[in-house]
Design a protein around this motif. Structure first.
Motif, PDB file in Angstrom:
ATOM      1  N   PHE A  22       0.867  -0.879  -0.224  1.00 19.56           N
ATOM      2  CA  PHE A  22      -0.127  -0.151  -0.323  1.00 19.56           C
ATOM      3  C   PHE A  22       1.355   0.808  -0.017  1.00 19.56           C
ATOM      4  O   PHE A  22       1.840   1.470   1.237  1.00 19.56           O
ATOM      5  CB  PHE A  22      -1.084  -0.246   1.641  1.00 19.56           C
ATOM      6  CG  PHE A  22      -1.729  -1.045   0.941  1.00 19.56           C
ATOM      7  CD1 PHE A  22      -1.983  -2.618   0.474  1.00 19.56           C
ATOM      8  CD2 PHE A  22      -2.578  -1.285   2.270  1.00 19.56           C
ATOM      9  CE1 PHE A  22      -2.709  -3.319   0.510  1.00 19.56           C
ATOM     10  CE2 PHE A  22      -3.700  -2.126   2.548  1.00 19.56           C
ATOM     11  CZ  PHE A  22      -3.314  -3.176   1.806  1.00 19.56           C
ATOM     12  N   GLN A  29      -9.193   5.832   3.490  1.00 21.90           N
ATOM     13  CA  GLN A  29      -8.454   5.718   5.345  1.00 21.90           C
ATOM     14  C   GLN A  29      -7.848   7.898   5.478  1.00 21.90           C
ATOM     15  O   GLN A  29      -6.849   7.436   6.493  1.00 21.90           O
ATOM     16  CB  GLN A  29      -7.275   4.795   4.702  1.00 21.90           C
ATOM     17  CG  GLN A  29      -7.593   3.326   3.993  1.00 21.90           C
ATOM     18  CD  GLN A  29      -7.053   2.885   3.235  1.00 21.90           C
ATOM     19  OE1 GLN A  29      -5.919   3.571   2.298  1.00 21.90           O
ATOM     20  NE2 GLN A  29      -7.019   1.430   2.779  1.00 21.90           N
ATOM     21  N   ALA A 336      -8.803  -1.913  -4.863  1.00 28.00           N
ATOM     22  CA  ALA A 336      -8.436  -1.922  -5.006  1.00 28.00           C
ATOM     23  C   ALA A 336      -7.232  -1.075  -6.614  1.00 28.00           C
ATOM     24  O   ALA A 336      -6.347  -1.707  -7.232  1.00 28.00           O
ATOM     25  CB  ALA A 336      -6.469  -2.881  -4.412  1.00 28.00           C
TER      26      ALA A 336
HETATM   27  P1  AMP Z   1     -11.600  -3.223   1.996  1.00 32.62           P
HETATM   28  O1  AMP Z   1     -12.078  -2.190   0.944  1.00 32.62           O
HETATM   29  O2  AMP Z   1     -11.039  -3.351   2.856  1.00 32.62           O
HETATM   30  O3  AMP Z   1     -11.913  -4.967   1.260  1.00 32.62           O
HETATM   31  O4  AMP Z   1      -9.775  -3.083   0.244  1.00 32.62           O
HETATM   32  C1  AMP Z   1      -9.845  -3.685  -1.123  1.00 32.62           C
HETATM   33  C2  AMP Z   1      -8.473  -3.781  -1.461  1.00 32.62           C
HETATM   34  O5  AMP Z   1      -7.987  -2.667  -1.240  1.00 32.62           O
HETATM   35  C3  AMP Z   1      -7.469  -5.248  -0.425  1.00 32.62           C
HETATM   36  O6  AMP Z   1      -7.691  -5.938  -1.230  1.00 32.62           O
HETATM   37  C4  AMP Z   1      -6.965  -4.213   0.032  1.00 32.62           C
HETATM   38  O7  AMP Z   1      -5.898  -4.799   0.391  1.00 32.62           O
HETATM   39  C5  AMP Z   1      -6.769  -3.021  -0.244  1.00 32.62           C
HETATM   40  N1  AMP Z   1      -6.219  -1.991  -0.319  1.00 32.62           N
HETATM   41  C6  AMP Z   1      -6.677  -1.010   1.062  1.00 32.62           C
HETATM   42  N2  AMP Z   1      -6.356  -0.218   1.064  1.00 32.62           N
HETATM   43  C7  AMP Z   1      -4.980  -0.037   0.196  1.00 32.62           C
HETATM   44  C8  AMP Z   1      -4.109   0.665  -0.504  1.00 32.62           C
HETATM   45  N3  AMP Z   1      -3.634   1.662   0.373  1.00 32.62           N
HETATM   46  N4  AMP Z   1      -3.109   0.852  -1.671  1.00 32.62           N
HETATM   47  C9  AMP Z   1      -3.199   0.361  -1.782  1.00 32.62           C
HETATM   48  N5  AMP Z   1      -4.775  -1.221  -2.234  1.00 32.62           N
HETATM   49  C10 AMP Z   1      -4.957  -1.534  -1.024  1.00 32.62           C
END
Ligand code: AMP
Length: 589
Positions: A22, A29, A336
């Motif tokens: 990330f 976030q 992502a």
């Molecule tokens: P979520 O909405 O929490 O289910 O996350 C969706 C996907 O995005 C997951 O595969 C995480 O690992 C990825 N992810 C979350 N935050 C980041 C970030 N800041 N940069 C890249 N990928 C991310």
């Protein structure tokens, strides 16, 4: 744009995040983490799945909780086992090398004693589905009196699934001092009520417009006859060799059926639904996650919240009734920051649902056409060629085997070799798609001819069919079998060229492959049945059935007794007045 350092996260945590790949925080976030790190605020986060919300609450939890304290400090409640397992694994990844937490997942369908054992060892974070958590609370295994943070993930979904009472009773056993962080893709009244009842002055974060899906999802739809949906699915998969997708069905039975058909037809598919044992579900999920499984056929509930990276397509075998279901389904792709396709295979009846969802999402759906058989073959061939171009050649190992190969092929030209090589894989598709019909339906008109016999669902059966009117029917003593025999005997076409037969009183319709239509029409020229001229007409473009009574005038009045002249009920074609010379009927009519 802020970096993770700017959000107030510890150095170790920032490092751990970078290790996960990330680089920059997602909007939820960026806005959520600084607020949650204060550790004193309630929060309502209106965020779609795939926006990074797990890290938005997970990173602050890791930073705020004390790993030296063995009491249960945080509870995350999620609608499904899959999502709970996912959240646990994310939390473990965030905490790795930073803090040493015992995180326990509690969900139904798995051994409760094993979960009890883990909780008793001292779970600082519990991730749970509502039903099993209530069970554990009733057994007094879980003690929520020391809880500092409760996260409700996909709250709208939990309420949709009827967990309202469970959530109320869970929240009522937590201390008043806790903070509640609620995440939801949508904000129906019931979710508002939870916020009102259990939170004080929550910070509200809305990512994008309400109900507006992820921008990276390309929403598409195709219109198809209900009965052709499975064929359409197969074509899409054949046309998209690198597809890695989730196929949604509305019921467990449909899910099972589609998956079984796909497997039987040689596709790498499996099903995920509530009737499977936990072990079966775990096995399916793990092979999907590590991409040994290419197509996951799932119900809405079972696939809720699953986070598998790289899903290229979400396919809807039918449209869900709830807008939220569509959002959740399509949110399995384009995660992502990646792009993905959400493709709805709809019957004409369901097109209005597409329009409603378009309005609600404020996103246009693109209507696409199902590729024709030729297009699929072309695509397959190109894919094969790309694979040949890309294949890694291990010169050292293969060199010693090649002289014999060259010798074997020395008679063939380069073009011949290419053709033969490509044909190895290609012939199978060519065979299957040779006479494949156009599956596309016009969503404005229902007038296109129906081309399949009722019991014939095979691809290519009556591709490019014609619908033919014939002025004989039940009143001539015919049934479907004898009419089929009549057509076959006169025209000498193969049986499989004839499709559905629609037998009426004084006339009938039958479907026929275009390439033999002319032969059949010609074969009946001058034929009489019981003294009546048999007449055929092409009815394409107007399959709207001639209504009884609107039949074209007969050439000659006919009466049942007329049959006597031509040899009774079964003597029609050979009877009086028959002008055919070349073939003698077999007397079945
Ligand atoms: P979520 O909405 O929490 O289910 O996350 C969706 C996907 O995005 C997951 O595969 C995480 O690992 C990825 N992810 C979350 N935050 C980041 C970030 N800041 N940069 C890249 N990928 C991310």
């Amino acid at each position: 744009m802020k970096s993770f350092q700017d959000l107030g996260l510890s150095k170790e945590l920032v490092e751990a995040i970078h290790q996960l790949g990330f680089e920059t925080p997602t909007p939820i976030q960026e806005q959520g983490i600084p607020v949650l790190l204060k550790g004193t605020t309630d929060l309502v986060g209106l965020a779609q799945t795939g926006t990074g919300k797990t890290a938005a609450f997970g990173l602050p939890l890791v930073q705020l909780l004390d790993d030296n304290d063995r009491s249960t400090q945080a509870l995350v409640v999620a609608p499904t086992r899959e999502l709970s397992v996912q959240i646990t694994s994310d939390l473990e990844r965030f905490a790795k090398g930073v803090k040493n937490f015992n995180i326990v997942t509690i969900y139904g369908g798995a051994s409760i004693s094993e979960q009890i054992r883990k909780v008793r060892k001292g779970a600082q974070i519990i991730v749970a589905t509502p039903g099993r958590l209530i069970d554990m609370l009733d057994r007094k295994v879980v003690n929520l009196s020391t809880i500092k943070y409760v996260v409700l993930d996909e709250a709208d979904e939990m309420l949709n699934m009827g967990f309202k009472e469970d959530i109320d009773s869970i929240l009522s056993t937590t201390p008043d001092t806790k903070n509640v962080w609620l995440f939801s893709a949508t904000m129906p009244r019931e979710v508002r009520e939870i916020a009102k009842n259990y939170m004080s002055n929550p910070v509200e974060l809305t990512m994008g417009e309400r109900n507006q899906g992820n921008e990276n999802i390309d929403h598409q739809y195709i219109v198809i006859d209900e009965r052709d949906k499975y064929l359409a699915l197969k074509r899409i998969v054949d046309y998209t060799p690198d597809i890695f997708g989730v196929i949604f069905c509305r019921t467990k039975i449909d899910t099972q059926k589609v998956a079984e058909h796909l497997m039987k037809d040689g596709y790498n598919a499996d099903s995920l639904h509530g009737d499977l044992t936990q072990q079966q579900r775990d096995r399916v999920m793990s092979s999907f996650k590590n991409k040994t499984l290419q197509l996951l056929v799932a119900t809405d509930v079972a696939a809720r919240g699953i986070d598998v990276s790289g899903i290229t397509h979400v396919i809807h075998m039918n449209m869900p009734d709830e807008m939220e279901f569509y959002t959740h389904r399509s949110g399995r792709t384009a995660r992502a920051g990646k792009k993905g396709i959400s493709l709805a295979i709809v019957s004409k009846r369901e097109v209005s649902r597409i329009n409603q969802i378009e309005r609600s999402l404020k996103r246009k759906f693109t209507k696409i056409l199902i590729p024709t058989g030729d297009e699929v073959c072309q695509q397959k061939l190109l894919d094969l060629v790309h694979k040949i171009k890309k294949v890694e050649v291990n010169d050292e190992e293969i060199d010693s085997f090649l002289p014999d190969v060259y010798h074997e092929l020395k008679e063939l030209s380069k073009e011949d070799i290419i053709k033969r090589f490509a044909s190895i894989e290609f012939n199978r598709f060519l065979e299957y798609y040779r006479d494949a019909k156009d599956l596309n339906r016009n969503d404005r008109s229902d007038r296109a001819p129906r081309l399949y016999a009722d019991d014939d669902r095979s691809e290519g059966g009556y591709g490019n069919g014609d619908r033919v009117f014939i002025n004989v029917g039940k009143m001539d003593g015919l049934d479907k079998g004898t009419l089929l025999g009549l057509i076959l005997d006169f025209s000498e076409v193969k049986k499989d060229k004839i499709g559905k037969i629609d037998l009426k009183g004084a006339y009938s319709f039958f479907e026929v492959e275009k390439d033999v239509t002319a032969d059949i029409m010609k074969a009946f020229e001058g034929v009489e049945l019981r003294g009546r001229k048999v007449r055929l007409e092409l009815t394409n473009g107007d399959p709207g059935e001639r209504r009884e009574g609107t039949e074209p005038k007969r050439e000659r009045p006919w009466s049942p007794s007329g049959g006597a002249r031509s040899g009774g009920r079964s003597g029609g074609r050979s009877g009086g007045g028959e002008r055919r010379e070349s073939r003698t009927p077999r007397g079945r009519y």
